[in-house]
Write a protein that holds these residues in place. Structure first.
Motif, PDB file in Angstrom:
ATOM      1  N   PHE A 172       0.807  -1.221   0.000  1.00  0.00           N
ATOM      2  CA  PHE A 172       0.000   0.000   0.000  1.00  0.00           C
ATOM      3  C   PHE A 172       0.846   1.280   0.000  1.00  0.00           C
ATOM      4  O   PHE A 172       0.309   2.379  -0.075  1.00  0.00           O
ATOM      5  N   LEU A 173       2.160   1.134   0.116  1.00  0.00           N
ATOM      6  CA  LEU A 173       3.040   2.318   0.155  1.00  0.00           C
ATOM      7  C   LEU A 173       3.099   3.018  -1.206  1.00  0.00           C
ATOM      8  O   LEU A 173       2.938   2.377  -2.242  1.00  0.00           O
ATOM      9  N   PRO A 174       3.368   4.334  -1.184  1.00  0.00           N
ATOM     10  CA  PRO A 174       3.548   5.043  -2.463  1.00  0.00           C
ATOM     11  C   PRO A 174       4.722   4.460  -3.259  1.00  0.00           C
ATOM     12  O   PRO A 174       4.685   4.407  -4.481  1.00  0.00           O
ATOM     13  N   ASP A 175       5.757   3.996  -2.541  1.00  0.00           N
ATOM     14  CA  ASP A 175       6.922   3.410  -3.222  1.00  0.00           C
ATOM     15  C   ASP A 175       6.930   1.882  -3.062  1.00  0.00           C
ATOM     16  O   ASP A 175       7.989   1.259  -2.883  1.00  0.00           O
ATOM     17  N   ALA A 176       5.736   1.299  -3.164  1.00  0.00           N
ATOM     18  CA  ALA A 176       5.594  -0.152  -2.984  1.00  0.00           C
ATOM     19  C   ALA A 176       6.545  -0.937  -3.895  1.00  0.00           C
ATOM     20  O   ALA A 176       7.211  -1.872  -3.454  1.00  0.00           O
ATOM     21  N   ARG A 177       6.589  -0.529  -5.154  1.00  0.00           N
ATOM     22  CA  ARG A 177       7.410  -1.273  -6.125  1.00  0.00           C
ATOM     23  C   ARG A 177       8.882  -1.306  -5.701  1.00  0.00           C
ATOM     24  O   ARG A 177       9.537  -2.355  -5.736  1.00  0.00           O
ATOM     25  N   GLU A 178       9.391  -0.147  -5.255  1.00  0.00           N
ATOM     26  CA  GLU A 178      10.796  -0.074  -4.838  1.00  0.00           C
ATOM     27  C   GLU A 178      11.035  -0.963  -3.616  1.00  0.00           C
ATOM     28  O   GLU A 178      12.028  -1.696  -3.545  1.00  0.00           O
ATOM     29  N   VAL A 179      10.130  -0.883  -2.633  1.00  0.00           N
ATOM     30  CA  VAL A 179      10.304  -1.680  -1.412  1.00  0.00           C
ATOM     31  C   VAL A 179      10.244  -3.174  -1.744  1.00  0.00           C
ATOM     32  O   VAL A 179      11.077  -3.961  -1.278  1.00  0.00           O
ATOM     33  N   ILE A 206       8.542 -14.310  -4.433  1.00  0.00           N
ATOM     34  CA  ILE A 206       7.266 -14.131  -5.134  1.00  0.00           C
ATOM     35  C   ILE A 206       6.546 -13.000  -4.417  1.00  0.00           C
ATOM     36  O   ILE A 206       6.250 -13.093  -3.228  1.00  0.00           O
ATOM     37  N   CYS A 207       6.285 -11.913  -5.144  1.00  0.00           N
ATOM     38  CA  CYS A 207       5.685 -10.735  -4.508  1.00  0.00           C
ATOM     39  C   CYS A 207       4.289 -10.481  -5.067  1.00  0.00           C
ATOM     40  O   CYS A 207       4.087 -10.543  -6.282  1.00  0.00           O
ATOM     41  N   PRO A 208       3.336 -10.150  -4.198  1.00  0.00           N
ATOM     42  CA  PRO A 208       2.055  -9.681  -4.711  1.00  0.00           C
ATOM     43  C   PRO A 208       2.322  -8.435  -5.557  1.00  0.00           C
ATOM     44  O   PRO A 208       3.131  -7.591  -5.183  1.00  0.00           O
ATOM     45  N   GLY A 209       1.670  -8.332  -6.681  1.00  0.00           N
ATOM     46  CA  GLY A 209       1.900  -7.181  -7.550  1.00  0.00           C
ATOM     47  C   GLY A 209       2.924  -7.449  -8.628  1.00  0.00           C
ATOM     48  O   GLY A 209       3.163  -6.609  -9.492  1.00  0.00           O
ATOM     49  N   ASP A 210       3.579  -8.643  -8.590  1.00  0.00           N
ATOM     50  CA  ASP A 210       4.578  -8.958  -9.611  1.00  0.00           C
ATOM     51  C   ASP A 210       3.941  -9.091 -10.985  1.00  0.00           C
ATOM     52  O   ASP A 210       4.549  -8.773 -11.993  1.00  0.00           O
ATOM     53  N   GLU A 244      -6.882  11.131  -4.970  1.00  0.00           N
ATOM     54  CA  GLU A 244      -6.475  10.186  -6.003  1.00  0.00           C
ATOM     55  C   GLU A 244      -5.151  10.622  -6.581  1.00  0.00           C
ATOM     56  O   GLU A 244      -4.989  11.767  -7.030  1.00  0.00           O
ATOM     57  N   GLY A 245      -4.180   9.742  -6.560  1.00  0.00           N
ATOM     58  CA  GLY A 245      -2.840  10.065  -7.034  1.00  0.00           C
ATOM     59  C   GLY A 245      -2.701   9.929  -8.534  1.00  0.00           C
ATOM     60  O   GLY A 245      -3.646   9.540  -9.224  1.00  0.00           O
ATOM     61  N   GLU A 246      -1.512  10.246  -9.025  1.00  0.00           N
ATOM     62  CA  GLU A 246      -1.247  10.156 -10.469  1.00  0.00           C
ATOM     63  C   GLU A 246      -1.374   8.729 -10.980  1.00  0.00           C
ATOM     64  O   GLU A 246      -1.652   8.493 -12.154  1.00  0.00           O
ATOM     65  N   ASP A 247      -1.133   7.772 -10.082  1.00  0.00           N
ATOM     66  CA  ASP A 247      -1.235   6.360 -10.489  1.00  0.00           C
ATOM     67  C   ASP A 247      -2.682   5.861 -10.452  1.00  0.00           C
ATOM     68  O   ASP A 247      -2.939   4.670 -10.641  1.00  0.00           O
ATOM     69  N   GLY A 248      -3.634   6.777 -10.194  1.00  0.00           N
ATOM     70  CA  GLY A 248      -5.050   6.386 -10.186  1.00  0.00           C
ATOM     71  C   GLY A 248      -5.476   5.708  -8.903  1.00  0.00           C
ATOM     72  O   GLY A 248      -6.620   5.266  -8.776  1.00  0.00           O
ATOM     73  N   ARG A 249      -4.574   5.621  -7.921  1.00  0.00           N
ATOM     74  CA  ARG A 249      -4.941   4.969  -6.662  1.00  0.00           C
ATOM     75  C   ARG A 249      -5.318   6.015  -5.627  1.00  0.00           C
ATOM     76  O   ARG A 249      -4.724   7.078  -5.550  1.00  0.00           O
ATOM     77  N   LYS A 250      -6.309   5.714  -4.819  1.00  0.00           N
ATOM     78  CA  LYS A 250      -6.728   6.612  -3.755  1.00  0.00           C
ATOM     79  C   LYS A 250      -5.795   6.418  -2.565  1.00  0.00           C
ATOM     80  O   LYS A 250      -5.477   5.292  -2.205  1.00  0.00           O
ATOM     81  N   ARG A 251      -5.376   7.555  -1.973  1.00  0.00           N
ATOM     82  CA  ARG A 251      -4.424   7.478  -0.858  1.00  0.00           C
ATOM     83  C   ARG A 251      -4.823   8.386   0.291  1.00  0.00           C
ATOM     84  O   ARG A 251      -5.413   9.437   0.098  1.00  0.00           O
ATOM     85  N   GLY A 252      -4.471   7.959   1.500  1.00  0.00           N
ATOM     86  CA  GLY A 252      -4.659   8.789   2.673  1.00  0.00           C
ATOM     87  C   GLY A 252      -3.516   9.784   2.797  1.00  0.00           C
ATOM     88  O   GLY A 252      -2.557   9.731   2.023  1.00  0.00           O
ATOM     89  N   PRO A 253      -3.594  10.696   3.785  1.00  0.00           N
ATOM     90  CA  PRO A 253      -2.540  11.696   3.977  1.00  0.00           C
ATOM     91  C   PRO A 253      -1.181  11.055   4.278  1.00  0.00           C
ATOM     92  O   PRO A 253      -0.140  11.682   4.086  1.00  0.00           O
ATOM     93  N   GLY A 262      -0.029   8.604   2.655  1.00  0.00           N
ATOM     94  CA  GLY A 262       0.476   8.040   1.405  1.00  0.00           C
ATOM     95  C   GLY A 262       0.028   6.609   1.139  1.00  0.00           C
ATOM     96  O   GLY A 262       0.209   6.091   0.037  1.00  0.00           O
ATOM     97  N   LEU A 263      -0.535   5.960   2.155  1.00  0.00           N
ATOM     98  CA  LEU A 263      -0.947   4.558   1.982  1.00  0.00           C
ATOM     99  C   LEU A 263      -2.210   4.474   1.133  1.00  0.00           C
ATOM    100  O   LEU A 263      -3.150   5.249   1.326  1.00  0.00           O
ATOM    101  N   SER A 264      -2.239   3.539   0.191  1.00  0.00           N
ATOM    102  CA  SER A 264      -3.382   3.443  -0.706  1.00  0.00           C
ATOM    103  C   SER A 264      -4.541   2.697  -0.052  1.00  0.00           C
ATOM    104  O   SER A 264      -4.359   1.896   0.861  1.00  0.00           O
ATOM    105  N   LEU A 265      -5.733   3.028  -0.517  1.00  0.00           N
ATOM    106  CA  LEU A 265      -6.964   2.401  -0.016  1.00  0.00           C
ATOM    107  C   LEU A 265      -7.496   1.447  -1.070  1.00  0.00           C
ATOM    108  O   LEU A 265      -7.535   1.791  -2.249  1.00  0.00           O
ATOM    109  N   GLU A 266      -7.946   0.289  -0.643  1.00  0.00           N
ATOM    110  CA  GLU A 266      -8.645  -0.618  -1.548  1.00  0.00           C
ATOM    111  C   GLU A 266     -10.066  -0.107  -1.731  1.00  0.00           C
ATOM    112  O   GLU A 266     -10.737   0.230  -0.763  1.00  0.00           O
ATOM    113  N   ASP A 267     -10.516  -0.038  -2.989  1.00  0.00           N
ATOM    114  CA  ASP A 267     -11.874   0.426  -3.276  1.00  0.00           C
ATOM    115  C   ASP A 267     -12.542  -0.579  -4.207  1.00  0.00           C
ATOM    116  O   ASP A 267     -12.696  -0.337  -5.397  1.00  0.00           O
TER     117      ASP A 267
END
Lengths: 188, 188
Positions: A13-20, A36-40, B124-133, B135-140
């Motif tokens: 859920f992090l903004p830099d999820a891919r990097e982490v 094996i990573c979710p999101g791969d 909603e961020g540039e990546d189209g994902r909704k995020r809290g303050p 930075g963590l994304s929310l599942e919708d």
């Protein structure tokens, strides 16, 4: 063939999820495992958000089915408890009898965090159980999480590590993650 | 032989846990199933609290291994998410390919609750994902919980019910629980 490890945790859920996740994957390889990573896998769009969510669920379960083990990041997420998705995944892998390991980037244990949730207003009832002002009992087992999670890992001989990460690296600090890798590698 | 259902949920933490579990067990029998409840077996004391916790983990896993299915109470517990122990147990049963059902006594879905957690400060961020303050994304995904839990049940054809329970019966209201029983009985 290296053992495949599914890397579960709320860092997705992090903004830099891919990097982490890429860093975790690299470290996993360095210890002789295949990550094996979710999101791969990029998942094709679906007609509705709901159907898209179901697709991700299916892809992640497939990944777990292919994996030989899991390292679960149980760092409390949006509250005092582990991300429920990660808790689900840890249970899933325990049921399959796979290698299991868990870590958390907060050193306060499950009881301490729950007690904090009640601002210390915890009393011991006649039944010997500690309860909050709402009457709900607290687990006090010196565990990092609910006993099903901690017990599921420990009873299978899996490593569990807790590390005090800086607040701004709560989900991205990989100290305890690396301890898990090291412990699994020493057994493999 | 009636199918055995494991009754998972945070009601085990209630002051009147025994009564609530007994009522659930009775209803389960009325729908033609055999109930298996955590806490049914009295567990012998252990030298330390930690070892006692491990024993409970083992007993509960044995119960799940004997069960043919699970009804999981995913009502948010001490925060916006399901009890992590119940999430673990739902994953455990999904992995074993057993009958799965879930309910919640709050009608706000996962996205609504997470959005409330951020007091609506969701962008909603540039990546189209909704995020809290943070930075963590929310599942919708229009789901009652994290997609692994909701998806794990729905993808297996399991029933999912949400019911608005009165606040003082948040964990003991059995309306949605009974809907699950009814749905499972109609398929059995």
């Amino acid at each position: 063939m290296p053992l495949k490890l599914y890397l579960a945790g709320p860092e997705v859920f992090l903004p830099d999820a891919r990097e982490v996740l890429d860093t975790k994957a690299e470290m996993t390889r360095a210890y002789g495992f295949e990550p094996i990573c979710p999101g791969d896998i990029s998942i094709e769009p679906a007609p509705t958000l709901h159907e898209f969510g179901l697709k991700i669920s299916g892809v992640d379960e497939d990944m777990m089915n292919r994996a030989d083990g899991v390292i679960a990041n149980l760092t409390p997420f949006r509250g005092i408890a582990a991300d429920p998705g990660t808790a689900f995944e840890l249970g899933y892998m325990c049921a399959q009898g796979k290698l299991v390991a868990a870590y958390t980037n907060i050193v306060d244990n499950h009881f301490a965090r729950t007690s904090d949730f009640y601002q210390g207003q915890v009393t011991e009832g006649e039944d010997g159980r500690k309860r909050g002002p709402d009457g709900l009992s607290l687990e006090d087992f010196d565990m990092i999480e609910n006993l099903m999670l901690h017990g599921g890992v420990e009873r299978r001989g899996g490593p569990i590590f807790a590390h005090r990460a800086p607040a701004d690296r709560l989900y991205s600090d990989l100290t305890a993650f690396e301890q898990c890798l090291k412990a699994l590698a020493s057994k493999a």
